[in-house]
Motif scaffolding. Structure first.
Motif, PDB file in Angstrom:
ATOM      1  N   ILE A 124      29.364  32.879  22.487  1.00  0.00           N
ATOM      2  CA  ILE A 124      28.913  33.780  23.541  1.00  0.00           C
ATOM      3  C   ILE A 124      27.895  33.091  24.440  1.00  0.00           C
ATOM      4  CG2 ILE A 124      27.687  35.926  24.011  1.00  0.00           C
ATOM      5  CD1 ILE A 124      30.446  36.376  22.970  1.00  0.00           C
ATOM      6  N   ASN A 125      28.144  33.195  25.740  1.00  0.00           N
ATOM      7  CA  ASN A 125      27.217  32.678  26.743  1.00  0.00           C
ATOM      8  C   ASN A 125      26.725  33.846  27.586  1.00  0.00           C
ATOM      9  OD1 ASN A 125      26.806  31.807  29.728  1.00  0.00           O
ATOM     10  ND2 ASN A 125      26.587  29.894  28.588  1.00  0.00           N
ATOM     11  N   ARG A 126      25.415  33.997  27.653  1.00  0.00           N
ATOM     12  CA  ARG A 126      24.835  35.153  28.326  1.00  0.00           C
ATOM     13  C   ARG A 126      25.309  35.287  29.774  1.00  0.00           C
ATOM     14  NH1 ARG A 126      20.496  38.613  28.168  1.00  0.00           N
ATOM     15  NH2 ARG A 126      19.592  39.138  30.180  1.00  0.00           N
ATOM     16  N   LEU A 127      25.307  34.181  30.517  1.00  0.00           N
ATOM     17  CA  LEU A 127      25.695  34.233  31.925  1.00  0.00           C
ATOM     18  C   LEU A 127      27.156  34.639  32.083  1.00  0.00           C
ATOM     19  CD1 LEU A 127      23.841  31.102  33.381  1.00  0.00           C
ATOM     20  CD2 LEU A 127      23.194  33.512  33.550  1.00  0.00           C
ATOM     21  N   GLU A 128      28.026  34.124  31.203  1.00  0.00           N
ATOM     22  CA  GLU A 128      29.444  34.491  31.275  1.00  0.00           C
ATOM     23  C   GLU A 128      29.619  35.976  30.957  1.00  0.00           C
ATOM     24  OE1 GLU A 128      33.816  33.588  29.274  1.00  0.00           O
ATOM     25  OE2 GLU A 128      32.005  32.748  28.362  1.00  0.00           O
ATOM     26  N   VAL A 129      28.934  36.447  29.925  1.00  0.00           N
ATOM     27  CA  VAL A 129      29.043  37.864  29.557  1.00  0.00           C
ATOM     28  C   VAL A 129      28.593  38.746  30.726  1.00  0.00           C
ATOM     29  CG1 VAL A 129      28.186  39.682  28.034  1.00  0.00           C
ATOM     30  CG2 VAL A 129      28.769  37.445  27.094  1.00  0.00           C
ATOM     31  N   LEU A 130      27.478  38.401  31.344  1.00  0.00           N
ATOM     32  CA  LEU A 130      26.979  39.181  32.471  1.00  0.00           C
ATOM     33  C   LEU A 130      27.965  39.185  33.626  1.00  0.00           C
ATOM     34  CD1 LEU A 130      23.178  38.256  32.576  1.00  0.00           C
ATOM     35  CD2 LEU A 130      24.167  40.521  32.179  1.00  0.00           C
ATOM     36  N   ALA A 131      28.543  38.014  33.926  1.00  0.00           N
ATOM     37  CA  ALA A 131      29.492  37.916  35.042  1.00  0.00           C
ATOM     38  C   ALA A 131      30.731  38.765  34.787  1.00  0.00           C
ATOM     39  CB  ALA A 131      29.889  36.459  35.265  1.00  0.00           C
ATOM     40  N   VAL A 132      31.268  38.698  33.569  1.00  0.00           N
ATOM     41  CA  VAL A 132      32.464  39.467  33.232  1.00  0.00           C
ATOM     42  C   VAL A 132      32.173  40.964  33.259  1.00  0.00           C
ATOM     43  CG1 VAL A 132      34.091  40.013  31.379  1.00  0.00           C
ATOM     44  CG2 VAL A 132      33.556  37.631  31.901  1.00  0.00           C
ATOM     45  N   LEU A 133      31.070  41.368  32.626  1.00  0.00           N
ATOM     46  CA  LEU A 133      30.732  42.795  32.587  1.00  0.00           C
ATOM     47  C   LEU A 133      30.486  43.346  33.984  1.00  0.00           C
ATOM     48  CD1 LEU A 133      28.313  43.074  29.528  1.00  0.00           C
ATOM     49  CD2 LEU A 133      30.780  43.476  29.607  1.00  0.00           C
ATOM     50  N   LYS A 134      29.826  42.566  34.829  1.00  0.00           N
ATOM     51  CA  LYS A 134      29.542  43.043  36.185  1.00  0.00           C
ATOM     52  C   LYS A 134      30.822  43.172  36.991  1.00  0.00           C
ATOM     53  CE  LYS A 134      26.363  42.457  40.045  1.00  0.00           C
ATOM     54  NZ  LYS A 134      27.328  42.969  41.006  1.00  0.00           N
ATOM     55  N   ARG A 135      31.761  42.233  36.807  1.00  0.00           N
ATOM     56  CA  ARG A 135      33.027  42.304  37.541  1.00  0.00           C
ATOM     57  C   ARG A 135      33.811  43.560  37.151  1.00  0.00           C
ATOM     58  NH1 ARG A 135      34.686  37.420  36.512  1.00  0.00           N
ATOM     59  NH2 ARG A 135      36.276  37.839  34.941  1.00  0.00           N
ATOM     60  N   VAL A 136      33.896  43.821  35.867  1.00  0.00           N
ATOM     61  CA  VAL A 136      34.621  45.010  35.406  1.00  0.00           C
ATOM     62  C   VAL A 136      33.872  46.271  35.823  1.00  0.00           C
ATOM     63  CG1 VAL A 136      35.410  46.269  33.368  1.00  0.00           C
ATOM     64  CG2 VAL A 136      35.709  43.796  33.488  1.00  0.00           C
ATOM     65  N   ALA A 137      32.550  46.256  35.694  1.00  0.00           N
ATOM     66  CA  ALA A 137      31.760  47.433  36.071  1.00  0.00           C
ATOM     67  C   ALA A 137      31.898  47.736  37.556  1.00  0.00           C
ATOM     68  CB  ALA A 137      30.291  47.206  35.715  1.00  0.00           C
ATOM     69  N   ASP A 138      31.856  46.689  38.393  1.00  0.00           N
ATOM     70  CA  ASP A 138      31.991  46.904  39.842  1.00  0.00           C
ATOM     71  C   ASP A 138      33.318  47.564  40.175  1.00  0.00           C
ATOM     72  OD1 ASP A 138      29.536  45.829  40.340  1.00  0.00           O
ATOM     73  OD2 ASP A 138      30.268  43.862  40.979  1.00  0.00           O
TER      74      ASP A 138
ATOM     75  N   PRO B 140      39.191  34.061  37.901  1.00  0.00           N
ATOM     76  CA  PRO B 140      39.080  35.525  38.046  1.00  0.00           C
ATOM     77  C   PRO B 140      40.216  36.154  38.844  1.00  0.00           C
ATOM     78  CG  PRO B 140      37.397  34.375  39.342  1.00  0.00           C
ATOM     79  CD  PRO B 140      38.023  33.359  38.454  1.00  0.00           C
ATOM     80  N   THR B 141      40.750  35.453  39.850  1.00  0.00           N
ATOM     81  CA  THR B 141      41.878  36.000  40.615  1.00  0.00           C
ATOM     82  C   THR B 141      43.117  36.097  39.730  1.00  0.00           C
ATOM     83  OG1 THR B 141      41.016  35.078  42.681  1.00  0.00           O
ATOM     84  CG2 THR B 141      43.346  35.675  42.643  1.00  0.00           C
ATOM     85  N   PHE B 142      43.369  35.052  38.945  1.00  0.00           N
ATOM     86  CA  PHE B 142      44.498  35.082  38.004  1.00  0.00           C
ATOM     87  C   PHE B 142      44.295  36.168  36.960  1.00  0.00           C
ATOM     88  CE2 PHE B 142      46.119  33.797  33.825  1.00  0.00           C
ATOM     89  CZ  PHE B 142      47.476  33.718  34.097  1.00  0.00           C
ATOM     90  N   GLU B 143      43.108  36.203  36.379  1.00  0.00           N
ATOM     91  CA  GLU B 143      42.822  37.180  35.321  1.00  0.00           C
ATOM     92  C   GLU B 143      43.071  38.610  35.792  1.00  0.00           C
ATOM     93  OE1 GLU B 143      38.834  36.685  33.901  1.00  0.00           O
ATOM     94  OE2 GLU B 143      39.542  35.754  32.062  1.00  0.00           O
ATOM     95  N   TYR B 144      42.596  38.891  37.006  1.00  0.00           N
ATOM     96  CA  TYR B 144      42.635  40.275  37.465  1.00  0.00           C
ATOM     97  C   TYR B 144      44.006  40.682  37.991  1.00  0.00           C
ATOM     98  CZ  TYR B 144      41.358  44.628  39.642  1.00  0.00           C
ATOM     99  OH  TYR B 144      41.325  45.963  39.975  1.00  0.00           O
ATOM    100  N   TYR B 145      44.640  39.827  38.803  1.00  0.00           N
ATOM    101  CA  TYR B 145      45.827  40.263  39.531  1.00  0.00           C
ATOM    102  C   TYR B 145      47.164  39.938  38.853  1.00  0.00           C
ATOM    103  CZ  TYR B 145      42.874  41.383  43.512  1.00  0.00           C
ATOM    104  OH  TYR B 145      41.931  41.937  44.321  1.00  0.00           O
ATOM    105  N   ALA B 146      47.225  38.874  38.051  1.00  0.00           N
ATOM    106  CA  ALA B 146      48.526  38.450  37.526  1.00  0.00           C
ATOM    107  C   ALA B 146      49.211  39.550  36.726  1.00  0.00           C
ATOM    108  CB  ALA B 146      48.360  37.189  36.670  1.00  0.00           C
ATOM    109  N   SER B 147      48.469  40.164  35.796  1.00  0.00           N
ATOM    110  CA  SER B 147      49.084  41.179  34.935  1.00  0.00           C
ATOM    111  C   SER B 147      49.191  42.531  35.615  1.00  0.00           C
ATOM    112  CB  SER B 147      48.284  41.318  33.637  1.00  0.00           C
ATOM    113  OG  SER B 147      46.951  41.700  33.918  1.00  0.00           O
ATOM    114  N   ARG B 148      48.541  42.698  36.782  1.00  0.00           N
ATOM    115  CA  ARG B 148      48.647  43.953  37.508  1.00  0.00           C
ATOM    116  C   ARG B 148      49.843  43.939  38.463  1.00  0.00           C
ATOM    117  NH1 ARG B 148      43.361  43.726  36.151  1.00  0.00           N
ATOM    118  NH2 ARG B 148      42.248  45.703  35.888  1.00  0.00           N
TER     119      ARG B 148
END
Length: 304
Positions: free
Chosen positions: A105-119, A254-262
């Motif tokens: 676990i990396n704090r900065l990565e966790v924050l970035a991922v959580l903020k992206r999903v939260a937004d 992040p573009t691949f993660e978010y849009y590919a499966s959608r």
């Protein structure tokens, strides 16, 4: 404030993620479980986001996600994993994972991922509030005000659609203007009271859009509609290729993660990735154009 539920067999990881959530101000952890077997829809029903480990004793993360989806959970999943096996990661995306957090676990990565999903979740909730307000406005306002509001929303959604085209690497493709015209037409249909839980038949969409946005004679309508259909299909193929290329270079893009499966069925994304590895310019992947158009339309709306 979002509600999080943690499913992780390592108590140290649970404590770390809980602390990051609390300190970030993004929300609250409303519950925890140390394995997949003890996690049920009753425990997570009120959670907006479930953060779940991939490898757990008893029932792993993928099996747990599938079970919870089958039970009716409609929230978001973030998976914690130290596995780099692309087939396993692809299967996770197919079951409805939104994104991954890598171990250790990396704090900065966790924050970035959580903020992206939260937004994104906050935008979705804001959109629903706006839609509810607009429905009241439409019921009470006069025709001129309603048409002004419609034109403003059309422009806003058109701008977002163009931004999505650029993000997906297809802004310069021949079918891009067709896709914009389709988004505008669908916007008008919903404003007129047609519920778009699903799309009309694609043939009807192409013909109606051609009739509205192109100066064509009736005897050439079907020909022009077929030409639009081919351009949109090529556009979808270019999108699939671009996203697959991003995934090959970086599975955590992040573009691949978010849009590919959608936008596409993820097994077809995996197939296209293998084809690109082999140097193939063509594809045997099956393009679900209805899904592509509908998701693109919903994404254009959700950011406003």
């Amino acid at each position: 404030m979002l509600r999080f539920f943690l499913v992780e067999d390592d108590p140290a990881v649970r404590r770390m993620v809980s602390r990051i959530i609390a300190e970030s101000g993004l929300g609250d952890v409303i519950g925890e479980a140390d394995d997949g077997m003890s996690t049920s829809i009753d425990g997570i029903r009120s959670a907006d986001v479930v953060i779940i480990d991939l490898l757990m004793p008893g029932r792993d993360g993928i099996e747990t996600v599938k079970a919870l989806r089958d039970e009716g959970y409609a929230g978001r999943f973030i998976m914690i994993s130290q596995v780099e096996n692309k087939q396993m990661i692809g299967e996770a995306y197919q079951q409805g994972i939104d994104t991954f957090i890598q171990k250790p676990i990396n704090r900065l990565e966790v924050l970035a991922v959580l903020k992206r999903v939260a937004d994104h979740l906050i935008l979705e909730k804001s959109l629903q509030t706006i839609r509810n307000s607009l429905s009241v406005f439409d019921a009470q306002g006069n025709d001129e005000a309603k048409m002004g509001g419609l034109r403003q929303r059309e422009r806003s959604w058109e701008q977002q659609a163009r931004s999505l085209l650029m993000q997906l690497g297809i802004a310069g493709e021949a079918g891009a203007s067709d896709l914009i015209d389709i988004i505008i037409w669908l916007t008008e249909q919903e404003h007129e009271g047609r519920v778009l839980a699903d799309l009309p038949p694609l043939k009807d969409i192409y013909e109606q859009v051609v009739r509205k946005h192109r100066e064509v004679r009736d005897d050439s309508l079907q020909k022009d509609a077929r030409a639009m259909e081919q351009r949109v299909r090529r556009l979808a193929f270019q999108t699939l290729t671009h996203l697959s290329s991003l995934g090959l270079n970086d599975y955590a893009n992040p573009t691949f993660e978010y849009y590919a499966s959608r936008l596409f069925d993820f097994q077809e994304v995996r197939l296209r990735m293998r084809e690109l590895e082999d140097g193939s310019k063509t594809t045997s992947a099956k393009l679900n154009i209805r899904k592509f158009l509908y998701v693109f339309y919903m994404e254009a709306r959700s950011a406003n």
